[in-house]
Motif scaffolding. Sequence first.
Motif, short mmCIF file in Angstrom:
data_model
loop_
_atom_site.label_atom_id
_atom_site.label_comp_id
_atom_site.label_asym_id
_atom_site.label_seq_id
_atom_site.Cartn_x
_atom_site.Cartn_y
_atom_site.Cartn_z
N GLN A 71 0.84 -1.22 -0.08
CA GLN A 71 -0.05 -0.01 0.08
C GLN A 71 0.80 1.18 0.04
N ASP A 72 0.71 2.26 -0.88
CA ASP A 72 1.23 3.64 -0.89
C ASP A 72 0.48 4.74 -0.11
N TRP A 73 0.99 4.70 1.02
CA TRP A 73 0.66 6.01 1.68
C TRP A 73 1.39 7.30 1.39
N ASN A 74 2.42 7.34 0.73
CA ASN A 74 3.11 8.34 0.54
C ASN A 74 2.69 9.44 -0.81
N TYR A 75 2.02 8.48 -1.86
CA TYR A 75 1.63 9.19 -3.30
C TYR A 75 0.11 8.83 -3.51
N ARG A 76 -0.31 7.78 -2.93
CA ARG A 76 -1.74 7.37 -3.35
C ARG A 76 -2.79 6.96 -2.29
N GLY A 79 -3.41 3.30 -1.58
CA GLY A 79 -3.65 2.86 -2.91
C GLY A 79 -2.85 1.64 -3.32
N PHE A 80 -3.02 0.52 -3.61
CA PHE A 80 -2.33 -0.80 -3.80
C PHE A 80 -1.48 -0.73 -4.84
N LEU A 81 -0.22 -1.35 -4.86
CA LEU A 81 0.76 -1.38 -5.80
C LEU A 81 1.04 -3.07 -6.13
N LYS A 82 1.20 -3.11 -7.34
CA LYS A 82 1.66 -4.75 -7.66
C LYS A 82 3.21 -4.50 -8.01
N ASN A 94 22.54 -6.11 -10.31
CA ASN A 94 21.56 -5.40 -10.87
C ASN A 94 20.31 -5.55 -10.13
N LEU A 95 19.48 -4.30 -9.99
CA LEU A 95 18.09 -4.37 -9.28
C LEU A 95 17.07 -3.72 -10.55
N LYS A 96 16.01 -4.71 -10.44
CA LYS A 96 15.03 -4.31 -11.24
C LYS A 96 13.95 -4.29 -10.64
N VAL A 97 12.90 -3.21 -10.53
CA VAL A 97 11.63 -2.86 -9.69
C VAL A 97 10.77 -2.37 -10.93
N VAL A 98 9.66 -3.15 -10.88
CA VAL A 98 8.49 -3.10 -11.74
C VAL A 98 7.21 -2.71 -11.04
N VAL A 99 6.85 -1.49 -11.16
CA VAL A 99 5.46 -0.99 -10.17
C VAL A 99 4.32 -0.91 -11.00
N LEU A 100 3.19 -1.54 -10.55
CA LEU A 100 1.93 -1.39 -11.25
C LEU A 100 1.05 -0.81 -10.19
N GLU A 101 0.25 0.25 -10.86
CA GLU A 101 -0.82 0.68 -10.05
C GLU A 101 -2.23 -0.18 -10.01
N ILE A 102 -2.73 -0.44 -8.64
CA ILE A 102 -3.81 -1.49 -8.97
C ILE A 102 -5.13 -0.51 -8.80
N ASP A 179 10.70 7.88 -0.37
CA ASP A 179 10.79 6.69 -1.15
C ASP A 179 9.82 5.51 -0.25
N ILE A 180 9.22 4.75 -0.92
CA ILE A 180 8.47 3.49 -0.33
C ILE A 180 9.47 2.48 -0.09
N GLN A 181 9.16 2.00 1.13
CA GLN A 181 10.00 0.84 1.69
C GLN A 181 9.35 -0.46 1.48
N LEU A 182 9.84 -1.43 0.71
CA LEU A 182 9.32 -2.58 0.70
C LEU A 182 9.95 -3.86 1.19
N PRO A 183 9.76 -4.34 2.26
CA PRO A 183 10.58 -5.34 2.93
C PRO A 183 10.18 -6.79 2.40
N LEU A 184 10.99 -7.41 1.89
CA LEU A 184 10.56 -8.75 1.29
C LEU A 184 11.03 -9.78 2.09
N GLN A 185 10.11 -10.85 2.37
CA GLN A 185 10.31 -11.95 3.23
C GLN A 185 10.80 -13.18 2.32
N LEU A 186 12.06 -13.36 2.41
CA LEU A 186 12.75 -14.31 1.22
C LEU A 186 12.41 -15.92 1.20
#
Length: 219
Positions: A71-76, A79-82, A94-102, A179-186
């Motif tokens: 969930q994006d509380w900074n800009y939306r 609103g939910f992001l995938k 390399n780091l690739k980040v793909v963002v889609l607005e839901i 910046d939005i922080q996304l902690p990934l559980q590996l």
Amino acid sequence: MDAETRRFRKLTSCFALALVLVYVTSNSSQADSAVDQALAAMSGTLDVKSQPYFNKGQLSGCTLVFDAITQDWNYRQGGFLKISGNVCNNLGANLKVVVLEIDPNEPTLGLKPSAPSRAYLIDDNLKTNLATLRGTPPSDTPGALFSIFEVSPTLDMVLDGLRANKLTIAFNSKGGDTDIQLPLQLDVQEVTQSGERVRSNKAKSDFANCLTALGNSFR
């Protein structure tokens, strides 16, 4: 279209189809509420996989591939992001980040590409690898930012993340400063439609084995 683009579109399509059933069994207001609840239940890491990278028949990189919802509380306003992408170690990091607005108001969730202009890793001491950014070459994946970093400290941050079972990715949106922080559980292998996370150490183990094989190939 590359293999990652095809995989990305398949994942987002399957995700949309899993929730569209809510709309055909509910009225509009009930559907909106049900979709929000479903998205909230699935928020967080959806899956993490290890994927070796081969070039001309030779192992040349090791990749952690991820999918998440946040969930994006900074800009939306919540609103939910995938979020999808990968962290790769080869000749660089390399780091690739793909963002889609839901859009929960649309039956197909209105998955709209919204590429960040900045993305990086954060470690447990709140230090980042942004100072070692080499460049951001263009990507053909809709909504993607592809960033190339120096190997150090990115590789150490990934290895620390494997040990802690968490890797934090940060990115901005709409060209903003925050910046939005996304902690990934590996250890998340998949998420059921009820929001239950199926956990396994396979991705971490496979990635560690890949790094070992990659190191041996340079000896």
